[in-house]
Motif scaffolding. Structure first.
Motif, PDB file in Angstrom:
ATOM      1  N   MET A 224      76.518  34.342  19.485  1.00  0.00           N
ATOM      2  CA  MET A 224      75.875  33.226  20.189  1.00  0.00           C
ATOM      3  C   MET A 224      76.845  32.534  21.140  1.00  0.00           C
ATOM      4  N   ASN A 225      78.137  32.653  20.862  1.00  0.00           N
ATOM      5  CA  ASN A 225      79.149  31.980  21.676  1.00  0.00           C
ATOM      6  C   ASN A 225      79.802  32.888  22.711  1.00  0.00           C
ATOM      7  N   ILE A 226      79.261  34.100  22.877  1.00  0.00           N
ATOM      8  CA  ILE A 226      79.828  35.048  23.836  1.00  0.00           C
ATOM      9  C   ILE A 226      78.793  35.328  24.922  1.00  0.00           C
ATOM     10  N   PRO A 227      79.137  35.202  26.193  1.00  0.00           N
ATOM     11  CA  PRO A 227      78.172  35.497  27.269  1.00  0.00           C
ATOM     12  C   PRO A 227      77.730  36.957  27.242  1.00  0.00           C
ATOM     13  N   THR A 228      76.482  37.202  27.606  1.00  0.00           N
ATOM     14  CA  THR A 228      75.995  38.588  27.667  1.00  0.00           C
ATOM     15  C   THR A 228      76.802  39.413  28.671  1.00  0.00           C
ATOM     16  N   THR A 229      77.302  38.771  29.708  1.00  0.00           N
ATOM     17  CA  THR A 229      78.101  39.490  30.707  1.00  0.00           C
ATOM     18  C   THR A 229      79.341  40.102  30.072  1.00  0.00           C
ATOM     19  N   CYS A 230      79.958  39.362  29.177  1.00  0.00           N
ATOM     20  CA  CYS A 230      81.168  39.820  28.498  1.00  0.00           C
ATOM     21  C   CYS A 230      80.828  40.973  27.535  1.00  0.00           C
TER      22      CYS A 230
ATOM     23  N   CYS B  54      81.891  45.223  27.680  1.00  0.00           N
ATOM     24  CA  CYS B  54      82.496  45.975  26.576  1.00  0.00           C
ATOM     25  C   CYS B  54      81.722  47.252  26.246  1.00  0.00           C
ATOM     26  N   MET B  55      80.495  47.344  26.769  1.00  0.00           N
ATOM     27  CA  MET B  55      79.688  48.557  26.562  1.00  0.00           C
ATOM     28  C   MET B  55      79.444  49.276  27.887  1.00  0.00           C
ATOM     29  N   ASN B  56      80.275  48.954  28.882  1.00  0.00           N
ATOM     30  CA  ASN B  56      80.191  49.592  30.202  1.00  0.00           C
ATOM     31  C   ASN B  56      78.822  49.447  30.858  1.00  0.00           C
ATOM     32  N   GLY B  57      78.131  48.366  30.537  1.00  0.00           N
ATOM     33  CA  GLY B  57      76.840  48.090  31.157  1.00  0.00           C
ATOM     34  C   GLY B  57      75.728  49.055  30.782  1.00  0.00           C
ATOM     35  N   LEU B  58      75.903  49.797  29.683  1.00  0.00           N
ATOM     36  CA  LEU B  58      74.953  50.851  29.335  1.00  0.00           C
ATOM     37  C   LEU B  58      73.826  50.397  28.412  1.00  0.00           C
ATOM     38  N   ASN B  59      73.935  49.188  27.851  1.00  0.00           N
ATOM     39  CA  ASN B  59      72.936  48.748  26.870  1.00  0.00           C
ATOM     40  C   ASN B  59      72.241  47.459  27.295  1.00  0.00           C
ATOM     41  N   ASN B  60      72.068  47.305  28.599  1.00  0.00           N
ATOM     42  CA  ASN B  60      71.391  46.114  29.113  1.00  0.00           C
ATOM     43  C   ASN B  60      69.923  46.423  29.388  1.00  0.00           C
ATOM     44  N   MET B  61      69.056  45.466  29.078  1.00  0.00           N
ATOM     45  CA  MET B  61      67.652  45.630  29.441  1.00  0.00           C
ATOM     46  C   MET B  61      67.481  45.397  30.940  1.00  0.00           C
ATOM     47  N   ASP B  62      66.377  45.883  31.481  1.00  0.00           N
ATOM     48  CA  ASP B  62      66.044  45.678  32.891  1.00  0.00           C
ATOM     49  C   ASP B  62      66.264  44.212  33.263  1.00  0.00           C
ATOM     50  N   PRO B  63      66.967  43.950  34.362  1.00  0.00           N
ATOM     51  CA  PRO B  63      67.242  42.567  34.766  1.00  0.00           C
ATOM     52  C   PRO B  63      65.993  41.718  34.995  1.00  0.00           C
ATOM     53  N   ALA B  64      64.839  42.369  35.134  1.00  0.00           N
ATOM     54  CA  ALA B  64      63.603  41.609  35.328  1.00  0.00           C
ATOM     55  C   ALA B  64      63.192  40.870  34.053  1.00  0.00           C
ATOM     56  N   ILE B  65      63.721  41.287  32.910  1.00  0.00           N
ATOM     57  CA  ILE B  65      63.419  40.604  31.655  1.00  0.00           C
ATOM     58  C   ILE B  65      64.367  39.424  31.529  1.00  0.00           C
TER      59      ILE B  65
ATOM     60  N   LEU C  36      77.735  49.853  15.769  1.00  0.00           N
ATOM     61  CA  LEU C  36      78.902  49.474  16.571  1.00  0.00           C
ATOM     62  C   LEU C  36      79.121  47.967  16.614  1.00  0.00           C
ATOM     63  N   GLU C  37      78.351  47.197  15.868  1.00  0.00           N
ATOM     64  CA  GLU C  37      78.344  45.750  16.062  1.00  0.00           C
ATOM     65  C   GLU C  37      79.712  45.100  15.828  1.00  0.00           C
ATOM     66  N   GLN C  38      80.449  45.502  14.796  1.00  0.00           N
ATOM     67  CA  GLN C  38      81.740  44.894  14.529  1.00  0.00           C
ATOM     68  C   GLN C  38      82.759  45.257  15.619  1.00  0.00           C
ATOM     69  N   GLU C  39      82.727  46.516  16.039  1.00  0.00           N
ATOM     70  CA  GLU C  39      83.624  46.971  17.102  1.00  0.00           C
ATOM     71  C   GLU C  39      83.358  46.221  18.408  1.00  0.00           C
ATOM     72  N   ILE C  40      82.083  46.081  18.750  1.00  0.00           N
ATOM     73  CA  ILE C  40      81.723  45.385  19.991  1.00  0.00           C
ATOM     74  C   ILE C  40      82.077  43.904  19.893  1.00  0.00           C
ATOM     75  N   LEU C  41      81.888  43.306  18.730  1.00  0.00           N
ATOM     76  CA  LEU C  41      82.247  41.899  18.565  1.00  0.00           C
ATOM     77  C   LEU C  41      83.736  41.690  18.815  1.00  0.00           C
ATOM     78  N   GLU C  42      84.569  42.524  18.231  1.00  0.00           N
ATOM     79  CA  GLU C  42      86.013  42.394  18.402  1.00  0.00           C
ATOM     80  C   GLU C  42      86.417  42.583  19.859  1.00  0.00           C
ATOM     81  N   LYS C  43      85.828  43.570  20.522  1.00  0.00           N
ATOM     82  CA  LYS C  43      86.140  43.799  21.932  1.00  0.00           C
ATOM     83  C   LYS C  43      85.673  42.638  22.800  1.00  0.00           C
ATOM     84  N   ALA C  44      84.496  42.128  22.506  1.00  0.00           N
ATOM     85  CA  ALA C  44      83.940  41.033  23.310  1.00  0.00           C
ATOM     86  C   ALA C  44      84.751  39.746  23.139  1.00  0.00           C
ATOM     87  N   LEU C  45      85.188  39.473  21.924  1.00  0.00           N
ATOM     88  CA  LEU C  45      86.008  38.284  21.691  1.00  0.00           C
ATOM     89  C   LEU C  45      87.339  38.393  22.426  1.00  0.00           C
TER      90      LEU C  45
END
Length: 205
Positions: free
Chosen positions: A9-15, A19-30, A166-175
């Motif tokens: 909740m405290n990490i921007p979606t951009t960040c 960390c996932m190379n932009g591969l897991n984003n929903m369509d920007p229209a959402i 991958l949630e723990q790995e992504i959390l550590e990278k994002a932080l």
């Protein structure tokens, strides 16, 4: 709320996206109905045919506290999947947020609920209640695969999907990335010489 959700909740979606190379984003229209909406929770997935929302009621009934209802309506923008009444029920029963690859209606009244809703927009027509569809199955929402239990994070920039494995790995990278970005901001922004050096360093990489 799970500790990992509080952290996201405290990490921007951009960040998180970086960390996932932009591969897991929903369509920007959402996008969120209100820019201030921020959410992080586990996906309760809903797969329904265009113009039918009966199975959505089943999902709302089965949702656990903190779940994010993620609804695959194939991007249809003619029939709204829900209005303020259905979304109000989801909120009352403990759902954390509502993400739909489609549209909703009654947006003025939905905004009064102060409940995070992410959608492609609004429409006038309602959905029927035939009953086809499934919940807690793999779906595609906004062009991105979503599995039950994946972490869904959304803010003013859009929605990202974090695979459960991958949630723990992504959390550590994002932080780590957020800390690095904050350090860069502190050292560079507003400092003419630091800005010039930063740009020169980027250009000579």
């Amino acid at each position: 709320m799970e500790p990992i959700m509080k952290a996201f909740m405290n990490i921007p979606t951009t960040c998180i996206s970086d960390c996932m190379n932009g591969l897991n984003n929903m369509d920007p229209a959402i996008k969120p109905l209100e820019e201030g909406y921020k959410m992080a929770g586990r996906a309760l997935t809903v797969k329904i045919p265009v113009g039918d929302n009966l199975v959505l009621l089943k999902a709302i009934r089965e949702a656990k506290s903190g779940d994010v209802l993620v609804i695959d309506t194939k991007g249809n923008q003619y029939r709204a999947i829900a209005g303020d009444f259905i979304i109000g029920m989801a909120q009352t029963l403990g759902a954390h947020a509502f993400v739909v690859d489609g549209v909703i209606r009654d947006i003025v009244d939905i905004k009064k609920l102060n409940f995070p809703v992410f959608a492609r927009g609004a429409a006038v027509a309602s959905s029927a209640k035939v009953g086809a569809g499934e919940i807690n199955v793999s779906i595609s929402c906004g062009g991105t695969a979503v599995n039950p239990g994946d972490i869904i994070v959304g803010d003013a920039n859009g929605v990202v999907v974090i695979p459960q494995a991958l949630e723990q790995e992504i959390l550590e990278k994002a932080l780590a990335k957020m800390k690095k970005d904050e350090k860069r901001e502190k050292e560079v922004s507003g400092n003419v010489e630091a800005i010039k050096k930063y740009i020169d360093d980027m250009l000579t990489k």
